[in-house]
Write a protein that holds these residues in place. Structure first.
Motif, PDB file in Angstrom:
ATOM      1  N   MET A 130      47.240  31.689  32.918  1.00 48.43           N
ATOM      2  CA  MET A 130      48.594  32.171  33.168  1.00 48.43           C
ATOM      3  C   MET A 130      48.973  31.960  34.633  1.00 48.43           C
ATOM      4  O   MET A 130      50.137  31.675  34.942  1.00 48.43           O
ATOM      5  CB  MET A 130      48.729  33.645  32.790  1.00 48.43           C
ATOM      6  N   MET A 131      48.007  32.089  35.541  1.00 52.53           N
ATOM      7  CA  MET A 131      48.286  31.841  36.954  1.00 52.53           C
ATOM      8  C   MET A 131      48.518  30.356  37.202  1.00 52.53           C
ATOM      9  O   MET A 131      49.414  29.978  37.976  1.00 52.53           O
ATOM     10  CB  MET A 131      47.135  32.354  37.818  1.00 52.53           C
ATOM     11  N   THR A 132      47.743  29.509  36.544  1.00 54.38           N
ATOM     12  CA  THR A 132      47.966  28.067  36.657  1.00 54.38           C
ATOM     13  C   THR A 132      49.362  27.709  36.172  1.00 54.38           C
ATOM     14  O   THR A 132      50.090  26.948  36.821  1.00 54.38           O
ATOM     15  CB  THR A 132      46.901  27.308  35.847  1.00 54.38           C
ATOM     16  N   GLU A 133      49.762  28.268  35.051  1.00 56.86           N
ATOM     17  CA  GLU A 133      51.105  28.024  34.514  1.00 56.86           C
ATOM     18  C   GLU A 133      52.176  28.496  35.486  1.00 56.86           C
ATOM     19  O   GLU A 133      53.196  27.814  35.697  1.00 56.86           O
ATOM     20  CB  GLU A 133      51.271  28.736  33.178  1.00 56.86           C
ATOM     21  N   LEU A 134      51.972  29.670  36.073  1.00 56.63           N
ATOM     22  CA  LEU A 134      52.958  30.236  36.995  1.00 56.63           C
ATOM     23  C   LEU A 134      53.171  29.316  38.189  1.00 56.63           C
ATOM     24  O   LEU A 134      54.316  29.057  38.593  1.00 56.63           O
ATOM     25  CB  LEU A 134      52.504  31.620  37.456  1.00 56.63           C
ATOM     26  N   ILE A 135      52.079  28.799  38.746  1.00 57.26           N
ATOM     27  CA  ILE A 135      52.200  27.933  39.922  1.00 57.26           C
ATOM     28  C   ILE A 135      52.872  26.612  39.551  1.00 57.26           C
ATOM     29  O   ILE A 135      53.714  26.102  40.303  1.00 57.26           O
ATOM     30  CB  ILE A 135      50.817  27.709  40.558  1.00 57.26           C
ATOM     31  N   MET A 190      46.267  29.977  44.058  1.00 61.62           N
ATOM     32  CA  MET A 190      46.161  30.994  43.011  1.00 61.62           C
ATOM     33  C   MET A 190      45.905  32.378  43.607  1.00 61.62           C
ATOM     34  O   MET A 190      46.561  33.360  43.238  1.00 61.62           O
ATOM     35  CB  MET A 190      45.036  30.643  42.041  1.00 61.62           C
ATOM     36  N   ASN A 191      44.974  32.453  44.522  1.00 59.89           N
ATOM     37  CA  ASN A 191      44.635  33.754  45.115  1.00 59.89           C
ATOM     38  C   ASN A 191      45.730  34.268  46.041  1.00 59.89           C
ATOM     39  O   ASN A 191      45.966  35.481  46.108  1.00 59.89           O
ATOM     40  CB  ASN A 191      43.292  33.666  45.831  1.00 59.89           C
ATOM     41  N   ASN A 192      46.398  33.363  46.735  1.00 59.96           N
ATOM     42  CA  ASN A 192      47.540  33.786  47.549  1.00 59.96           C
ATOM     43  C   ASN A 192      48.656  34.340  46.670  1.00 59.96           C
ATOM     44  O   ASN A 192      49.293  35.346  47.004  1.00 59.96           O
ATOM     45  CB  ASN A 192      48.067  32.615  48.378  1.00 59.96           C
ATOM     46  N   LYS A 193      48.875  33.694  45.538  1.00 57.82           N
ATOM     47  CA  LYS A 193      49.898  34.162  44.608  1.00 57.82           C
ATOM     48  C   LYS A 193      49.516  35.522  44.028  1.00 57.82           C
ATOM     49  O   LYS A 193      50.367  36.402  43.864  1.00 57.82           O
ATOM     50  CB  LYS A 193      50.080  33.143  43.479  1.00 57.82           C
ATOM     51  N   ALA A 194      48.226  35.684  43.735  1.00 62.30           N
ATOM     52  CA  ALA A 194      47.755  36.971  43.201  1.00 62.30           C
ATOM     53  C   ALA A 194      48.051  38.107  44.166  1.00 62.30           C
ATOM     54  O   ALA A 194      48.495  39.193  43.766  1.00 62.30           O
ATOM     55  CB  ALA A 194      46.260  36.896  42.911  1.00 62.30           C
ATOM     56  N   ARG A 195      47.821  37.874  45.447  1.00 65.56           N
ATOM     57  CA  ARG A 195      48.084  38.919  46.443  1.00 65.56           C
ATOM     58  C   ARG A 195      49.589  39.184  46.565  1.00 65.56           C
ATOM     59  O   ARG A 195      50.025  40.331  46.704  1.00 65.56           O
ATOM     60  CB  ARG A 195      47.508  38.494  47.796  1.00 65.56           C
ATOM     61  N   SER A 196      50.390  38.122  46.492  1.00 64.74           N
ATOM     62  CA  SER A 196      51.839  38.318  46.622  1.00 64.74           C
ATOM     63  C   SER A 196      52.414  39.069  45.424  1.00 64.74           C
ATOM     64  O   SER A 196      53.434  39.745  45.551  1.00 64.74           O
ATOM     65  CB  SER A 196      52.547  36.962  46.782  1.00 64.74           C
ATOM     66  N   ALA A 206      38.578  31.533  40.750  1.00 63.23           N
ATOM     67  CA  ALA A 206      37.602  30.591  41.291  1.00 63.23           C
ATOM     68  C   ALA A 206      37.876  29.156  40.847  1.00 63.23           C
ATOM     69  O   ALA A 206      37.304  28.225  41.405  1.00 63.23           O
ATOM     70  CB  ALA A 206      36.185  30.999  40.872  1.00 63.23           C
ATOM     71  N   ASN A 207      38.721  28.971  39.852  1.00 63.25           N
ATOM     72  CA  ASN A 207      39.081  27.632  39.396  1.00 63.25           C
ATOM     73  C   ASN A 207      40.377  27.704  38.597  1.00 63.25           C
ATOM     74  O   ASN A 207      40.900  28.792  38.341  1.00 63.25           O
ATOM     75  CB  ASN A 207      37.944  26.990  38.587  1.00 63.25           C
ATOM     76  N   ALA A 208      40.869  26.542  38.194  1.00 62.40           N
ATOM     77  CA  ALA A 208      42.162  26.482  37.515  1.00 62.40           C
ATOM     78  C   ALA A 208      42.078  26.765  36.028  1.00 62.40           C
ATOM     79  O   ALA A 208      43.094  27.024  35.384  1.00 62.40           O
ATOM     80  CB  ALA A 208      42.783  25.096  37.724  1.00 62.40           C
ATOM     81  N   SER A 209      40.865  26.710  35.474  1.00 64.17           N
ATOM     82  CA  SER A 209      40.702  26.788  34.020  1.00 64.17           C
ATOM     83  C   SER A 209      40.238  28.140  33.513  1.00 64.17           C
ATOM     84  O   SER A 209      40.455  28.476  32.341  1.00 64.17           O
ATOM     85  CB  SER A 209      39.704  25.726  33.562  1.00 64.17           C
ATOM     86  N   GLY A 210      39.528  28.903  34.349  1.00 62.65           N
ATOM     87  CA  GLY A 210      38.927  30.153  33.902  1.00 62.65           C
ATOM     88  C   GLY A 210      37.522  29.970  33.376  1.00 62.65           C
ATOM     89  O   GLY A 210      36.879  30.932  32.943  1.00 62.65           O
ATOM     90  N   LEU A 211      37.012  28.728  33.401  1.00 61.41           N
ATOM     91  CA  LEU A 211      35.650  28.467  32.942  1.00 61.41           C
ATOM     92  C   LEU A 211      34.629  29.125  33.865  1.00 61.41           C
ATOM     93  O   LEU A 211      34.859  29.298  35.063  1.00 61.41           O
ATOM     94  CB  LEU A 211      35.378  26.962  32.903  1.00 61.41           C
ATOM     95  N   SER A 212      33.475  29.462  33.301  1.00 62.10           N
ATOM     96  CA  SER A 212      32.364  29.914  34.131  1.00 62.10           C
ATOM     97  C   SER A 212      31.803  28.718  34.898  1.00 62.10           C
ATOM     98  O   SER A 212      32.007  27.560  34.500  1.00 62.10           O
ATOM     99  CB  SER A 212      31.268  30.530  33.263  1.00 62.10           C
ATOM    100  N   GLY A 213      31.094  28.984  35.984  1.00 62.25           N
ATOM    101  CA  GLY A 213      30.572  27.918  36.819  1.00 62.25           C
ATOM    102  C   GLY A 213      29.714  26.926  36.059  1.00 62.25           C
ATOM    103  O   GLY A 213      29.771  25.706  36.292  1.00 62.25           O
ATOM    104  N   LYS A 214      28.932  27.417  35.109  1.00 59.69           N
ATOM    105  CA  LYS A 214      28.011  26.528  34.379  1.00 59.69           C
ATOM    106  C   LYS A 214      28.740  25.614  33.410  1.00 59.69           C
ATOM    107  O   LYS A 214      28.161  24.622  32.925  1.00 59.69           O
ATOM    108  CB  LYS A 214      26.982  27.364  33.616  1.00 59.69           C
TER     109      LYS A 214
END
Length: 310
Positions: free
Chosen positions: A66-71, A145-151, A161-169
């Motif tokens: 949803m954050m990726t979509e918003l940006i 993404m994180n700047n937008k979250a704070r705003s 941590a990424n655009a997809s929401g996937l775990s690091g592995k």
């Protein structure tokens, strides 16, 4: 005399009804939610009608898109990107795991196609490709993404941590050197706030999130919406008024859903995180919607509703 008997009969019936209502507690009922966390928000007022572990931080999986979509929509509205721009698929984007559109390195697609791939099918490769196209790298996109979250006023317990929401592995072997480490985390309350901001700022997103399927023209590929609550899907979980928004699954959290529904001028946002099955997340969301629309009823309508249920 007859009129007096009618009045007394009506009074007795009313008293009996109110006694039943009082004893059963149906006026004050709250649904029993099975998931790890859940939030119900009234978008008209921002009021939270129900909060079950809403401040608990957990992996949200694709709900973070949803954050990726918003940006992306911010960029389109600002004239910094266009729907028909061609986006090249990098080696990294083509190799991420989870749900994908099977995009190949070197192919190009429009911003519109990739956005639909995110909103309808929750495609991870489409999310990475758009992030790289907009910000130059996924790392730079994560900063956005994180700047937008704070705003937006999201809590410090939520971060991206990424655009997809996937775990690091699950990010695959081809992520560029120096990528951001860590995991995307989100609370149910913040997921609801993010959904509300997305719909308020760009209501046109619902035109995409409500599509039952999307077509990837270059591949002749059709994929169906992951949201089983859309009325047009016609399945067991179809819910009147639902027109979005974002599903998610993570093996650490379980099944998640940030849904929205609109009836009679009222729009609700419901978030369920940590459901045990795909079906359960939609069942729990329906409970939240039912409760929210019940609360919006007049006193008279509630009595009729209760009597019908009884």
């Amino acid at each position: 005399m007859k009129r007096r008997n009618v009045i007394w009969g009506s009074a007795v019936l009313l008293i009996a009804t109110l006694f039943i209502v009082y004893k059963t507690g149906v006026f004050d009922y709250k649904p029993n939610i099975k998931s790890s966390a859940a939030v119900l928000m009234d978008m008209n007022t921002g009021h939270i009608w129900m909060d079950v572990n809403g401040d608990a931080s957990m992996p949200p999986a694709s709900m973070s898109k949803m954050m990726t979509e918003l940006i992306v929509l911010d960029r389109i509205s600002e004239g910094k990107s266009r729907w028909e721009e061609r986006v090249p698929i990098s080696l990294y984007a083509s190799s991420v795991g989870g749900v994908t559109l099977s995009l190949y390195h070197g192919e190009t697609y429009t911003v519109r196609e990739l956005f639909q791939g995110i909103a309808v099918y929750s495609a991870n490769d489409a999310a990475v490709a758009l992030a790289e196209h907009i910000a130059g790298s996924e790392n730079s996109f994560v900063v956005m993404m994180n700047n937008k979250a704070r705003s937006l006023g999201l809590s410090p317990r939520s971060s991206f941590a990424n655009a997809s929401g996937l775990s690091g592995k699950d990010l695959g072997p081809n992520r560029p050197p120096g990528y951001v480490t860590g995991e995307t985390m989100l609370t149910a309350k913040d997921a609801a706030r993010l959904a509300m901001a997305l719909i308020h700022t760009h209501p046109e997103v619902l035109n995409t999130s409500s599509l039952t399927q999307m077509k990837l023209t270059g591949k002749g590929l059709y994929v169906s919406n992951m949201n089983s609550m859309l009325p047009e899907m016609g399945g067991a979980y179809a819910y009147e008024g639902n027109d979005g928004l974002k599903t998610g699954f993570d093996s650490r959290t379980g099944y998640c859903f940030a849904g929205t529904a609109h009836r009679d001028g009222q729009r609700l946002v419901a978030v369920v995180m940590g459901a045990k099955t795909n079906q359960e997340r939609f069942e729990e969301t329906a409970k939240l919607f039912d409760y929210g629309f019940y609360l919006s009823m007049s006193w008279e309508s509630r009595v009729k509703h209760i009597l019908y249920k009884l």
